[in-house]
Design a protein around this motif. Structure first.
Motif, PDB file in Angstrom:
ATOM      1  N   GLY A  19       0.807  -1.211   0.000  1.00 19.79           N
ATOM      2  CA  GLY A  19       0.000   0.000   0.000  1.00 19.79           C
ATOM      3  C   GLY A  19       0.839   1.260   0.000  1.00 19.79           C
ATOM      4  N   THR A  20       1.981   1.209   0.685  1.00 16.93           N
ATOM      5  CA  THR A  20       2.839   2.392   0.770  1.00 16.93           C
ATOM      6  C   THR A  20       3.463   2.730  -0.576  1.00 16.93           C
ATOM      7  OG1 THR A  20       3.341   1.921   3.096  1.00 16.93           O
ATOM      8  CG2 THR A  20       4.854   3.375   1.919  1.00 16.93           C
ATOM      9  N   THR A  21       3.989   1.726  -1.263  1.00 14.44           N
ATOM     10  CA  THR A  21       4.614   2.006  -2.556  1.00 14.44           C
ATOM     11  C   THR A  21       3.578   2.506  -3.563  1.00 14.44           C
ATOM     12  OG1 THR A  21       4.361  -0.342  -3.141  1.00 14.44           O
ATOM     13  CG2 THR A  21       6.489   0.348  -2.251  1.00 14.44           C
ATOM     14  N   ASP A  83      -4.109  -3.453  -9.535  1.00 21.08           N
ATOM     15  CA  ASP A  83      -2.850  -2.716  -9.639  1.00 21.08           C
ATOM     16  C   ASP A  83      -2.317  -2.707 -11.070  1.00 21.08           C
ATOM     17  OD1 ASP A  83      -2.228  -1.513  -7.234  1.00 21.08           O
ATOM     18  OD2 ASP A  83      -1.325  -3.314  -6.373  1.00 21.08           O
ATOM     19  N   LEU A  84      -2.353  -3.859 -11.726  1.00 13.12           N
ATOM     20  CA  LEU A  84      -1.847  -3.951 -13.097  1.00 13.12           C
ATOM     21  C   LEU A  84      -2.691  -3.103 -14.054  1.00 13.12           C
ATOM     22  CD1 LEU A  84      -0.983  -7.761 -13.304  1.00 13.12           C
ATOM     23  CD2 LEU A  84       0.585  -5.836 -12.956  1.00 13.12           C
ATOM     24  N   VAL A 120     -12.486  -1.578  -6.559  1.00 18.52           N
ATOM     25  CA  VAL A 120     -12.374  -2.986  -6.186  1.00 18.52           C
ATOM     26  C   VAL A 120     -11.182  -3.197  -5.259  1.00 18.52           C
ATOM     27  CG1 VAL A 120     -12.060  -5.326  -7.072  1.00 18.52           C
ATOM     28  CG2 VAL A 120     -13.465  -3.691  -8.340  1.00 18.52           C
ATOM     29  N   PHE A 121     -10.063  -2.539  -5.577  1.00 16.48           N
ATOM     30  CA  PHE A 121      -8.857  -2.688  -4.764  1.00 16.48           C
ATOM     31  C   PHE A 121      -9.095  -2.226  -3.329  1.00 16.48           C
ATOM     32  CE2 PHE A 121      -4.901  -1.290  -2.886  1.00 16.48           C
ATOM     33  CZ  PHE A 121      -4.001  -2.269  -3.256  1.00 16.48           C
ATOM     34  N   ASP A 122      -9.707  -1.059  -3.160  1.00 12.85           N
ATOM     35  CA  ASP A 122      -9.880  -0.493  -1.824  1.00 12.85           C
ATOM     36  C   ASP A 122     -10.841  -1.295  -0.972  1.00 12.85           C
ATOM     37  OD1 ASP A 122      -8.063   1.475  -2.320  1.00 12.85           O
ATOM     38  OD2 ASP A 122      -9.518   3.091  -2.597  1.00 12.85           O
ATOM     39  N   VAL A 123     -11.929  -1.787  -1.580  1.00  9.75           N
ATOM     40  CA  VAL A 123     -12.856  -2.617  -0.818  1.00  9.75           C
ATOM     41  C   VAL A 123     -12.142  -3.887  -0.347  1.00  9.75           C
ATOM     42  CG1 VAL A 123     -14.955  -4.017  -0.947  1.00  9.75           C
ATOM     43  CG2 VAL A 123     -14.923  -1.717  -1.926  1.00  9.75           C
ATOM     44  N   VAL A 175       6.318   7.493 -12.583  1.00  3.78           N
ATOM     45  CA  VAL A 175       6.540   7.150 -11.172  1.00  3.78           C
ATOM     46  C   VAL A 175       5.273   6.545 -10.579  1.00  3.78           C
ATOM     47  CG1 VAL A 175       7.141   8.067  -8.895  1.00  3.78           C
ATOM     48  CG2 VAL A 175       8.268   8.970 -10.944  1.00  3.78           C
ATOM     49  N   ASP A 176       4.135   7.119 -10.931  1.00  2.93           N
ATOM     50  CA  ASP A 176       2.849   6.593 -10.471  1.00  2.93           C
ATOM     51  C   ASP A 176       2.667   5.150 -10.944  1.00  2.93           C
ATOM     52  OD1 ASP A 176       0.298   6.281  -9.537  1.00  2.93           O
ATOM     53  OD2 ASP A 176      -0.635   7.724 -10.881  1.00  2.93           O
ATOM     54  N   ALA A 177       2.931   4.889 -12.215  1.00  6.43           N
ATOM     55  CA  ALA A 177       2.781   3.543 -12.765  1.00  6.43           C
ATOM     56  C   ALA A 177       3.724   2.553 -12.076  1.00  6.43           C
ATOM     57  CB  ALA A 177       3.038   3.559 -14.263  1.00  6.43           C
ATOM     58  N   ALA A 178       4.950   3.002 -11.791  1.00  9.20           N
ATOM     59  CA  ALA A 178       5.919   2.123 -11.123  1.00  9.20           C
ATOM     60  C   ALA A 178       5.423   1.730  -9.734  1.00  9.20           C
ATOM     61  CB  ALA A 178       7.271   2.818 -11.027  1.00  9.20           C
ATOM     62  N   GLY A 179       4.783   2.646  -9.032  1.00  6.37           N
ATOM     63  CA  GLY A 179       4.246   2.336  -7.708  1.00  6.37           C
ATOM     64  C   GLY A 179       3.214   1.228  -7.758  1.00  6.37           C
ATOM     65  N   TYR A 180       2.332   1.257  -8.754  1.00  9.36           N
ATOM     66  CA  TYR A 180       1.328   0.204  -8.894  1.00  9.36           C
ATOM     67  C   TYR A 180       1.977  -1.149  -9.197  1.00  9.36           C
ATOM     68  CZ  TYR A 180      -2.228   3.877  -9.106  1.00  9.36           C
ATOM     69  OH  TYR A 180      -3.053   4.934  -8.828  1.00  9.36           O
ATOM     70  N   LEU A 181       3.029  -1.150 -10.030  1.00  6.15           N
ATOM     71  CA  LEU A 181       3.696  -2.403 -10.373  1.00  6.15           C
ATOM     72  C   LEU A 181       4.387  -3.018  -9.162  1.00  6.15           C
ATOM     73  CD1 LEU A 181       5.237  -1.494 -13.863  1.00  6.15           C
ATOM     74  CD2 LEU A 181       3.282  -2.999 -13.402  1.00  6.15           C
ATOM     75  N   VAL A 182       5.075  -2.202  -8.364  1.00  6.49           N
ATOM     76  CA  VAL A 182       5.728  -2.720  -7.157  1.00  6.49           C
ATOM     77  C   VAL A 182       4.686  -3.261  -6.183  1.00  6.49           C
ATOM     78  CG1 VAL A 182       7.119  -2.085  -5.147  1.00  6.49           C
ATOM     79  CG2 VAL A 182       7.729  -1.205  -7.405  1.00  6.49           C
ATOM     80  N   SER A 183       3.575  -2.542  -6.050  1.00  5.32           N
ATOM     81  CA  SER A 183       2.496  -3.002  -5.176  1.00  5.32           C
ATOM     82  C   SER A 183       1.985  -4.374  -5.622  1.00  5.32           C
ATOM     83  CB  SER A 183       1.348  -1.984  -5.191  1.00  5.32           C
ATOM     84  OG  SER A 183       0.225  -2.463  -4.491  1.00  5.32           O
ATOM     85  N   ALA A 184       1.795  -4.559  -6.925  1.00  7.48           N
ATOM     86  CA  ALA A 184       1.315  -5.839  -7.439  1.00  7.48           C
ATOM     87  C   ALA A 184       2.290  -6.964  -7.110  1.00  7.48           C
ATOM     88  CB  ALA A 184       1.097  -5.751  -8.945  1.00  7.48           C
ATOM     89  N   LEU A 185       3.584  -6.700  -7.259  1.00  8.07           N
ATOM     90  CA  LEU A 185       4.588  -7.717  -6.953  1.00  8.07           C
ATOM     91  C   LEU A 185       4.556  -8.108  -5.482  1.00  8.07           C
ATOM     92  CD1 LEU A 185       7.598  -6.394  -9.070  1.00  8.07           C
ATOM     93  CD2 LEU A 185       6.196  -8.426  -9.526  1.00  8.07           C
ATOM     94  N   LEU A 186       4.406  -7.136  -4.587  1.00  7.12           N
ATOM     95  CA  LEU A 186       4.358  -7.423  -3.156  1.00  7.12           C
ATOM     96  C   LEU A 186       3.080  -8.176  -2.785  1.00  7.12           C
ATOM     97  CD1 LEU A 186       5.732  -4.044  -1.736  1.00  7.12           C
ATOM     98  CD2 LEU A 186       6.808  -6.297  -1.512  1.00  7.12           C
ATOM     99  N   LEU A 187       1.978  -7.781  -3.368  1.00  9.86           N
ATOM    100  CA  LEU A 187       0.704  -8.440  -3.056  1.00  9.86           C
ATOM    101  C   LEU A 187       0.698  -9.902  -3.485  1.00  9.86           C
ATOM    102  CD1 LEU A 187      -1.795  -5.588  -3.967  1.00  9.86           C
ATOM    103  CD2 LEU A 187      -1.366  -6.509  -1.688  1.00  9.86           C
TER     104      LEU A 187
END
Length: 435
Positions: A19-21, A83-84, A120-123, A175-187
């Motif tokens: 969530g942070t990234t 995220d993707l 969907v993500f937030d719920v 930078v915004d797009a990169a944050g979503y990609l890192v989040s997807a990898l962690l999830l």
């Protein structure tokens, strides 16, 4: 409802890191996207309102079904897919710009796509947290996530404004797009939720209705939802007009715009840090009412002054408003997570966000129309009326008689027969004379 084994604390911190990234990237994008519209495409006040509204309109369209979707589908895969989808949508803006095909319409479409994925993500995200921490830890964990969000909001816009000044608004969106990609990898590293699924799910409409009735008829959750709706109407107007007001009326440079927008993060951080202390001293119910009046004061100060005084008023008002709103958010979110039956929680969260977050695009659209006629400053002052509704709604509910929301004893669902509806505990009744 539970999750597969994998270490509760470790699961929480990976969830938190994801969530942070994502939030860091989004905070940078929150500066880069409106500046792209303003500086690259010369967007009008109405177009800025459209872009802001598109970022939240999905709550109106799929806010209620999202709770059912999250309950029926594998939660972790839903979050990764969201995220993707958001990353792909944001990346399309630099691609179109490099091809000289970028338009305001595309910005609106990207905002719509990210909006639907975010719903969907937030719920799913808010439903996942109670499954990995105890009830006793929920408020502190919610405060931590709000404080982390505040830190990213504090640093993100500042960094975003500076990066925009160096690279330009459009490249900064990467930078915004990169944050979503890192989040997807962690999830992807998190365990999947393990829930008991029935042989046959009830119709979606019936499941949505059950969640809706539980929230609307609940003596505390209902008023909290309407108060949040009033607050989010103001937030929608602010999101639509802040960049416009700073750039067009106060003539701020991009770097200063980022710094001033970061004041929201300062307020959120302050509110998150003080929530546990304030609720311990005066109680969660009283804290909600106080926070409502604090938010009103902040909304009133934001558009005051001229010259450097206007910049100071904007920053101070932004801090105060955000601090009040985050206390409201943490306390009410924690109460919903604790007081809702586990099988209803996804639908409860979806119902509340459908109503309250659905007010954000409405506020943004109205603000865009009004600002086109009266200007950003006058429009922001007009929306103070909506802010006043926050404490008034709370004062008109049973919350005014309570010290803590937990004083309202609940046995069964509020939509059930009278014997199973929430009732005021004896100790709470004794406290009404002092409220």
């Amino acid at each position: 409802m539970g999750i597969d084994s994998g270490g509760g604390a470790g699961v929480f911190w990976r969830w938190w890191a994801a969530g942070t990234t994502s939030a860091v990237g989004s905070a940078v994008g929150a500066v880069a996207l409106p500046l792209t519209a303003l500086t690259v495409l010369d967007a009008s006040a109405f177009q800025m309102g459209m872009i802001a509204a598109a970022g939240y309109v999905a709550w109106i369209v799929i806010g209620l079904p999202a709770g059912v979707v999250v309950q029926r589908l594998p939660m972790r895969r839903v979050q990764v897919g969201a995220d993707l989808a958001r990353a792909a949508a944001v990346v399309s803006i630099p691609l179109a710009w490099w091809l000289d095909r970028l338009t305001v319409a595309q910005l609106v479409i990207v905002a719509l796509v990210t909006s639907f994925a975010t719903v969907v993500f937030d719920v799913a995200n808010s439903t996942f947290l109670p499954s990995i921490v105890s009830k006793e830890q929920l408020q502190s964990r919610n405060s931590l996530t709000s404080g982390t969000h505040a830190t990213t909001q504090l640093g993100g816009p500042s960094v975003g404004g500076l990066v925009v000044q160096v690279l330009g608004a459009v490249p900064t969106l990467l930078v915004d797009a990169a944050g979503y990609l890192v989040s997807a990898l962690l999830l992807r590293t998190l365990p999947e939720r393990r829930a008991q699924a029935p042989d046959r799910w009830p119709p979606m409409r019936a499941m949505i209705g059950e969640g809706w009735r539980f929230v609307v008829h609940h003596p505390l959750m209902g008023p909290c939802m309407w108060a949040a709706t009033a607050a989010n109407t103001v937030c929608g107007a602010q999101q639509a007009l802040y960049a416009l007001y700073l750039v067009r009326e106060l003539h701020a440079e991009p770097g200063l715009v980022g710094l001033l927008l970061a004041a929201d993060g300062v307020g959120t951080l302050i509110g998150a840090a003080l929530t546990n202390r304030v609720t311990a001293r005066i109680g969660t119910a009283r804290a909600l009412i106080v926070a409502g009046f604090v938010a009103v004061a902040g909304a009133l100060v934001v558009p005051l002054g001229a010259g450097w005084q206007a910049f100071a008023a904007f920053a101070a008002g932004n801090v105060v408003f955000a601090a009040g709103v985050v206390v409201l958010s943490v306390v009410t979110r924690t109460y919903r997570q604790i007081a809702s039956p586990p099988d209803l929680l996804p639908r409860v969260m979806a119902t509340v966000r459908f109503v309250s977050w659905g007010a954000i695009p409405i506020g943004g659209l109205i603000a865009g129309v009004v600002a086109g006629m009266l200007g950003g400053r006058i429009t922001l002052l007009i929306f103070v009326v909506a802010a006043v509704c926050v404490p008034l709604v709370l004062l008109a509910s049973p919350i005014r008689h309570l010290r803590d929301l937990a004083d309202y004893r609940q046995s069964g669902e509020s939509t059930g027969p009278p014997a199973h509806r929430p009732r005021l505990a004896p100790e709470a009744r004794a406290d009404t004379s002092t409220s």
